[in-house]
Each structure stands twice: as C-alpha cells, then as structure tokens.
Design a protein around this motif. Structure first.
Motif, short mmCIF file in Angstrom:
data_model
loop_
_atom_site.label_atom_id
_atom_site.label_comp_id
_atom_site.label_asym_id
_atom_site.label_seq_id
_atom_site.Cartn_x
_atom_site.Cartn_y
_atom_site.Cartn_z
N LYS A 573 0.78 -1.22 -0.15
CA LYS A 573 -0.06 -0.09 0.07
C LYS A 573 0.88 1.46 -0.01
O LYS A 573 0.43 2.17 -0.93
CB LYS A 573 -0.96 -0.15 1.16
CG LYS A 573 -2.09 1.18 1.36
CD LYS A 573 -2.96 1.27 0.03
CE LYS A 573 -3.94 2.18 0.24
NZ LYS A 573 -3.64 3.46 0.30
N LEU A 574 1.87 1.35 0.65
CA LEU A 574 2.80 2.41 0.69
C LEU A 574 3.56 2.52 -0.69
O LEU A 574 3.42 3.82 -1.16
CB LEU A 574 3.86 2.29 1.95
CG LEU A 574 3.62 2.20 3.39
CD1 LEU A 574 4.67 1.89 4.18
CD2 LEU A 574 3.01 3.65 3.72
N VAL A 575 3.72 1.52 -1.19
CA VAL A 575 4.54 1.53 -2.51
C VAL A 575 3.42 2.13 -3.71
O VAL A 575 3.63 2.92 -4.44
CB VAL A 575 4.82 0.02 -3.08
CG1 VAL A 575 5.30 0.32 -4.45
CG2 VAL A 575 6.26 -0.01 -2.26
N LEU A 576 2.19 1.49 -3.46
CA LEU A 576 0.92 2.02 -4.47
C LEU A 576 0.75 3.28 -4.39
O LEU A 576 0.68 4.22 -5.33
CB LEU A 576 -0.27 1.16 -4.09
CG LEU A 576 -1.28 1.29 -5.18
CD1 LEU A 576 -0.66 0.61 -6.50
CD2 LEU A 576 -2.59 0.22 -4.78
N ASP A 577 0.61 4.07 -3.26
CA ASP A 577 0.50 5.16 -2.85
C ASP A 577 1.56 6.23 -3.59
O ASP A 577 1.43 7.35 -3.99
CB ASP A 577 0.43 5.54 -1.54
CG ASP A 577 -0.91 5.03 -0.66
OD1 ASP A 577 -1.79 4.87 -1.52
OD2 ASP A 577 -1.11 5.05 0.51
N ASP A 578 2.97 5.81 -3.26
CA ASP A 578 4.13 6.39 -3.61
C ASP A 578 3.87 6.53 -5.18
O ASP A 578 4.44 7.62 -5.83
CB ASP A 578 5.17 5.70 -3.29
CG ASP A 578 6.75 6.56 -3.72
OD1 ASP A 578 6.78 7.66 -2.77
OD2 ASP A 578 7.40 6.08 -4.57
N PHE A 579 3.36 5.81 -5.93
CA PHE A 579 3.14 5.70 -7.39
C PHE A 579 2.02 6.18 -8.01
O PHE A 579 1.27 5.61 -8.90
CB PHE A 579 3.83 4.34 -7.96
CG PHE A 579 5.47 4.18 -7.76
CD1 PHE A 579 6.02 4.62 -9.02
CD2 PHE A 579 5.74 3.42 -7.11
CE1 PHE A 579 7.39 4.64 -8.74
CE2 PHE A 579 7.06 3.16 -6.65
CZ PHE A 579 8.02 3.73 -7.82
N ALA A 658 3.73 18.38 -9.54
CA ALA A 658 2.79 18.88 -8.36
C ALA A 658 2.62 17.59 -7.72
O ALA A 658 2.11 17.52 -6.50
CB ALA A 658 1.59 19.46 -8.83
N GLN A 659 2.87 16.18 -8.22
CA GLN A 659 2.65 15.19 -7.44
C GLN A 659 3.38 14.85 -6.38
O GLN A 659 4.57 15.11 -6.42
CB GLN A 659 2.78 13.92 -8.45
CG GLN A 659 1.73 13.36 -9.43
CD GLN A 659 1.72 12.29 -10.19
OE1 GLN A 659 2.96 12.11 -10.62
NE2 GLN A 659 0.67 11.44 -10.37
N ALA A 660 2.76 14.44 -5.06
CA ALA A 660 3.46 14.11 -3.91
C ALA A 660 3.93 13.00 -3.94
O ALA A 660 3.70 12.21 -4.72
CB ALA A 660 2.59 14.21 -2.74
N GLN A 661 5.25 12.69 -3.25
CA GLN A 661 5.79 11.47 -2.98
C GLN A 661 5.94 11.24 -1.82
O GLN A 661 6.91 11.63 -0.97
CB GLN A 661 7.22 11.81 -3.72
CG GLN A 661 8.22 10.46 -3.98
CD GLN A 661 9.10 10.47 -4.65
OE1 GLN A 661 9.45 11.49 -5.57
NE2 GLN A 661 10.18 9.69 -4.29
N PRO A 662 4.67 10.56 -1.30
CA PRO A 662 4.65 10.39 0.30
C PRO A 662 5.70 9.70 1.10
O PRO A 662 5.77 9.76 2.18
CB PRO A 662 3.38 10.00 0.29
CG PRO A 662 2.99 9.12 -0.94
CD PRO A 662 3.88 9.85 -2.07
#
Length: 667
Positions: A573-579, A658-662
């Motif tokens: 999930k963390l990886v998916l959010d990052d991408f 503008a995309q975040a890289q959480p």
C-alpha cells in the motif's frame, strides 16, 4: 494440516501401491532421510554408504539410493549403475541417474555406452546430453544441415563453456570444407561476441580456441581494457583483427555505448564487413534500449539488414520502437518481428505486438490479418493473451469449469507412486526433491504421460494437501481445459480480504502478487533472503513495521501468516501510494525496489503494456506482466464480472511536478 500426519498417510498408501519395490524391513525414521540429504549436499559419500541400510523400506528410499550412488558415480562400476536403473525402473530417480551417467559418459568419450543408454533417457531435457547425442550422430552418420543448425543454436545459447556443445561445435568446425554442412569461422566469432557481451570470458576463450587459438591472450587484454586495446597498434586488416576489434567494441559498449558508437563511426566502420557493422550497431541499439535511451532507434537505423541481428537485438528494437518519443513506430515494430527466428515469432508477446502493428495501418487486409493474430492467442491464460481478448472487444472472464473429476480419476492420482513420493518429500521438508519428482511424474515425457484429466486430478490432489505451488503449476499444464479454481486458488481468503479492505487495497491485486511471489508457500525463502507468502526482505519488514506502528515486531515473526500478510500488504500500500495508484509501477517497485521504477517511468507517456515490455530487468518485466494478469483473473473470480486488464494497466509516464511523493524513503 500437520506435515507428520500427511506423511504417515502417504507412507501407508505408498506401501500398498508399490509392494514390489518395498523391502520387508520396517520403515526408517525420517531423520535418516534428512541426514542423507545433508550428507549428499556436503559430498560425504562414506556417510551415505553408512546410512543407506537404515533407509530401506522408507517411502523415499529411491532418493536415498540415488544420493548414495550419485555421490560416487565417477568410481561406480557400470554393472552397479545398471542394477540401480533396473531396480528403480520407471522412477524419477532412475531417469535422473541415467541423465548423470550420460553426462559422465560424454565427458569420458565413451560413445558406445552413451549410444546404448540414450534411447532409455525419458526426460530428454538436458542440453548437454543433447549436444553429446548430436556429436554421436555426426560421428556415426555424418552431418546434416539440421544437425549443424541445432549444434550452432545450442552452442550459441549456452552461457558457459560447457564441454558438450563446445565439443560438438569443434568437431563440426572447418574453415574450408566444401563437401557438407559445417560450423564456420563466422559461427565461432559470433559465439565469442555473444560470450563477451554476456561477460563470459571463459566461454569466449573456448570459441577462440576453435577459430583463432593464438588470439586468446589478446581477448583477455581487450576484455580487461577495451579502450586501451582499440587505441593501440591493432589494425583491422585481417579477418582475425577485424573480429577482435568487434569484440573490443562490444566490450566497451557494455559500459559506455556512446563512446563505442563514436569509435565505430569515426575509425572502424569502413574497415569492417557489412555483417560486422550491422552486428555492432544492433549491439549498440540493444545496449541503449536497455538503458531506456532515446538514442536506441538512431543506432538501429544504421543497421543495413535486420537479418544480421540476433533475436535479442531484434526484441530490444521492438521495445525501443514502442517507447519512441513520437509514439510507437509500428513499421519498425513489424520489421523487427518479421526478422526474428520463426520459433520466437510464435511467442504470444510478438504475436500481440505484430498484430498491433498491422492494425495501426489503414489497409483492410492488414486489419484483418491483425485480428486473426489476436484471435490465435486470445485467452485468459496470460498477459498478452488477456490483452488480445480486450483488443477483440471481450472482457476478461475465467472459462467454464471442466466436468467434475470422477472417483476413478481421483483414485488414480492418489495411487500414483511418483505423486506420492513427491508429496512425501515436500511434507518431510525435502521440497526441492519433492518438486522435481512431482514435475517429472506429471510431465508428458514420462511413461503413460498424463492427459488433461489426469493433470486435473493430480492438481486436485495437491490442492487438497494444500501444496499450492504444485496445484497451480500442474493445472497450468492442461491444454484443452482451464480450471480457474486450481490455477487461481485463494487460500487464507478471510485474512487476505479482511486485511486488504482495512488498508484500501484491492484483494485481487494482493492475491495476484502473492501467487507470483510464493505460490502460497507459507515458508517460502528466496535466494536473497525474502520470506513468507509475500516474500518480504528482513530490512523491509523492520522498516514497514515501524512505519505501521507495529511495536515489538521481531524478524522471526515474518514467517507467521498474519504478520507476513500485514507487513506485505502494508508495504504494498505504501508503494502504491508512492506511485499514485499505478498497479504496474507498484508491482515493479515491489520486485525491484522503488528507485528503479522511479527512473524507468521517465520518458514519454505510453500505454503501460508497452512500458512493462521495456522494463530492463527480465525478471521484473516478467513479474509485472504476470502480477497484472493474475490480478485481472482474480478480480473476475471475486466479482463474478468481466474485467479489463487495460484499465488496470493505464498509462505510465514521468511523475507530474505537483505530484506528492509520500514515501520517498521507501526501501
């Protein structure tokens, strides 16, 4: 289900079904088999001799006997070997030992005994044995074009300087023979080129020993420092010197393709033959394409004839054309695929992209030809097969279930000695041996090879024993039927669906990934140290546990089912959010780490199928495609509705500013 309980049941059933092979002595303890496996791996032949009597009557006695004899095969008497083969006739261990003996006979050049034993070799899947067989055929019957072609193909394909194919090529080599087919100097130099490109110096030297033995020292020099070699006194006048320049430029391109291209352009190109020039430009194109460089198509454009390129170069030409900044260059895609070996052209990958190239044109006949190609592979079985279905306007759904197995079919699987031994070995912890025995038993080359119904029964036996990898892989062998329940099982469904729902993951995606990672083997261990169902690395597990607030996490917990699922899904999930929710990018990151796909996504925006085909690492490229195909089938099963693989793939391109890289610190 407890492994010991399984083993007890299997042992009892096996004793009834193979009384002819069992000894009257009481079965030995499992510990003897485990110790014998370790002694075999440690090459302790004397200990194996001591332990063998204690294994008499055990369900896995054939393995014990194999280990003991294999450890001293080089000193065993031929009659002793034949006695083993007769006693264990029809088993995997018989065929495995015959394979080992054939290799030894080839190394000893005992062609008479080799020829006598070869027809009894059922697996017939060892490349070295095949090269020895071709050599014997040539010695006894003479060379044919088909024989020479196969020797050349196998020799070029082998990674190391194996004795068999090198010897067969050497025996067929001639610089001037005109009276029949032969291995030519060009074949030998091409083998050296392939070996230098793969950084296999020993294999390259073995090729030069055939065609130019006095150049082996120069090979080592150019391999160590190609720029110095090219800047020295070498003059590309003789055939040998030209080829050494080619090898040096290949070696230089491995680390600096632009420098190698400049050197070829500025100095060496006029001195080389058309074939040598085309090979080098194709090599440079491949190197640039693997680096996702926009220069790749420019290098390929300098190739005069695609027929001079290897299949690997042509595959990367297709990928570079799909990745072109102005959009896919369909003409180059089609030309490259048309130049491939016919065997490779039949792969669903190139059937799909050739169909797309044809359908990108305007002519009705091209559109029709493209549709016919898509129809030839359309199926839920795999990535490109699913894409073909969707191109033809069909949603992805599992086929209708086959007719239920009969009691007789189930009983035949339960009574099969090879399947029983395979399950017994896996239950005891001898997974490698069990898998090999199982695979041999279900493969078509064994006596009485299994048809689709027998394969389904064998797969069902594995499913019932919760040996999920054999369940899946055996069911996948069927041609005329497709049992989705076997091919796409859902163990631990409550735990997976519940956890996925809690953190906002599609359970189909989780199942698609687990199926590819571990085949649902709870204690799976990779060669790099990843563990459990979701194959989590220890450092990743510790980082994810901290990120998720899992206080008190201990590394040994990673093999516990629920902990492994919690950490694996949490990291996914963390990886998916990052991408930004991209399933293919997240799958690539899960397999290869997040930093690589962060770089691989840079370039033109493209459909994700083309992006996935351009992933530089073969393992990750295959992984992404299989995870997405798995996910689509699981979604169809879970929802009961037709699914779209293209929707899940989407497009891939650079991250928007503008995309975040959480999660920039993702390990």
């Amino acid at each position: 289900m407890k492994f010991r309980t399984i083993l007890t049941l299997i042992t009892a059933a096996f004793a009834c079904s193979v009384q002819a092979q069992a000894r009257p002595a009481a079965p030995a303890g499992d510990e003897v088999l485990l110790e014998m496996q370790q002694a075999f791996r440690q090459n302790r032949a004397s200990r194996l001799v001591e332990l063998l009597p204690q294994a008499r009557g055990h369900v896995l006695e054939p393995w014990a006997a194999y280990w003991e004899l294999r450890a001293r095969l080089d000193t065993a008497q031929p009659q002793e070997i034949r006695d083993f083969l007769a006693r264990w006739a029809g088993t995997y261990q018989e065929d495995r030992l015959r394979n080992d003996w054939l290799l030894l006979l080839g190394q000893r050049r005992d062609w008479s005994t080799f020829a006598d034993e070869l027809p009894r070799f059922r697996m017939n899947d060892d490349g070295q044995v095949r090269c020895y067989a071709l050599l014997v055929q040539q010695l006894r019957q003479g060379a044919t074009p088909e024989l020479v072609d196969e020797v050349r193909r196998r020799w070029h394909a082998q990674r190391d300087a194996d004795d068999a194919c090198t010897t067969a090529a050497r025996d067929l080599f001639s610089e001037s023979r005109r009276d029949g087919p032969r291995i030519t100097p060009l074949d030998a130099w091409q083998k050296a080129r392939l070996a230098v490109d793969a950084n296999r110096l020993q294999a390259a030297a073995a090729a030069l020993e055939i065609v130019a033995p006095d150049s082996v020292g120069l090979l080592r020099q150019l391999h160590a420092n190609p720029a110095r070699f090219l800047g020295g006194k070498v003059v590309a006048v003789t055939r040998k010197n030209k080829e050494l320049v080619v090898l040096a430029l290949i070696r230089q391109a491995n680390t600096d393709v632009d420098a190698a291209a400049r050197a070829l352009d500025a100095k060496w190109e006029p001195m080389l033959t058309a074939e040598e020039r085309d090979w080098l430009w194709g090599q440079f194109g491949k190197e640039a394409a693997q680096r996702l460089s926009s220069d790749a198509l420019g290098y390929y454009a300098k190739v005069g004839r695609d027929a001079h390129l290897t299949d690997d170069m042509l595959a990367w030409k297709v990928r570079a054309a799909l990745r072109a900044a102005r959009g896919p260059q369909w003409k180059q895609v089609q030309e490259a695929i048309d130049a491939m070996n016919p065997r490779l052209q039949r792969d669903s990958t190139w059937i799909y992209w050739r169909a797309r190239a044809l359908m990108a044109g305007r002519r009705d006949e091209d559109q029709a030809a493209g549709r016919l190609l898509l129809q030839s592979i359309a199926s839920p079985r795999g990535f490109y097969e699913q894409l073909a279905m969707e191109e033809l306007g069909m949603g992805i759904t599992p086929p209708a279930a086959p007719a239920p197995l009969t009691d007789a079919e189930r009983e035949a699987a339960r009574r099969n000695p090879g399947l029983q031994r395979g399950l017994a070995a896996i239950a005891l912890g001898l997974r490698s041996e069990g898998v090999r025995e199982w695979n041999y038993t279900v493969a078509l080359h064994t006596p009485g090879g299994m048809d689709d119904r027998a394969l389904l029964a064998a797969a069902q036996l594995a499913c019932e024993r919760e040996v999920w990898d054999r369940c899946i892989n055996t069911s996948e062998r069927t041609d005329g039927v497709f049992d989705a329940a076997q091919r796409f099982p859902m163990p631990f469904r409550d735990a997976v669906v519940k956890r996925a729902g809690e953190i906002g993951l599609d359970p189909a995606y989780v199942y698609g990934l687990i199926r590819q990672e571990s085949r649902f083997i709870m204690n799976a261990q990779s060669h790099v140290g990843a563990s459990g169902l979701m194959q989590v690395m220890p450092a990743t597990a510790r980082w994810t546990a901290r990120k998720l607030g899992m206080n008190g996490f201990r590394p040994e917990q990673i093999n516990e089912r629920d902990t492994n699922i919690a950490i694996g899904t949490g990291y996914l999930k963390l990886v998916l959010d990052d991408f930004s929710g991209s399933l293919p990018l997240a799958a690539a990151a899960y397999n290869a780490g997040p930093n690589r796909p962060r770089a691989w996504r840079n370039g033109p925006v493209m459909e994700a199928a083309a992006w996935a085909e351009n992933v530089p690492f073969h393992e990750t490229r295959d992984y992404v495609k299989k995870v997405l195909a798995n996910t689509t089938l699981y979604a169809a099963i879970l929802s009961g509705q037709p699914q779209s693989i293209k929707t899940r793939l989407g497009e891939v391109g650079p991250r928007e500013p503008a995309q975040a890289q959480p999660n920039a610190d993702l390990p």
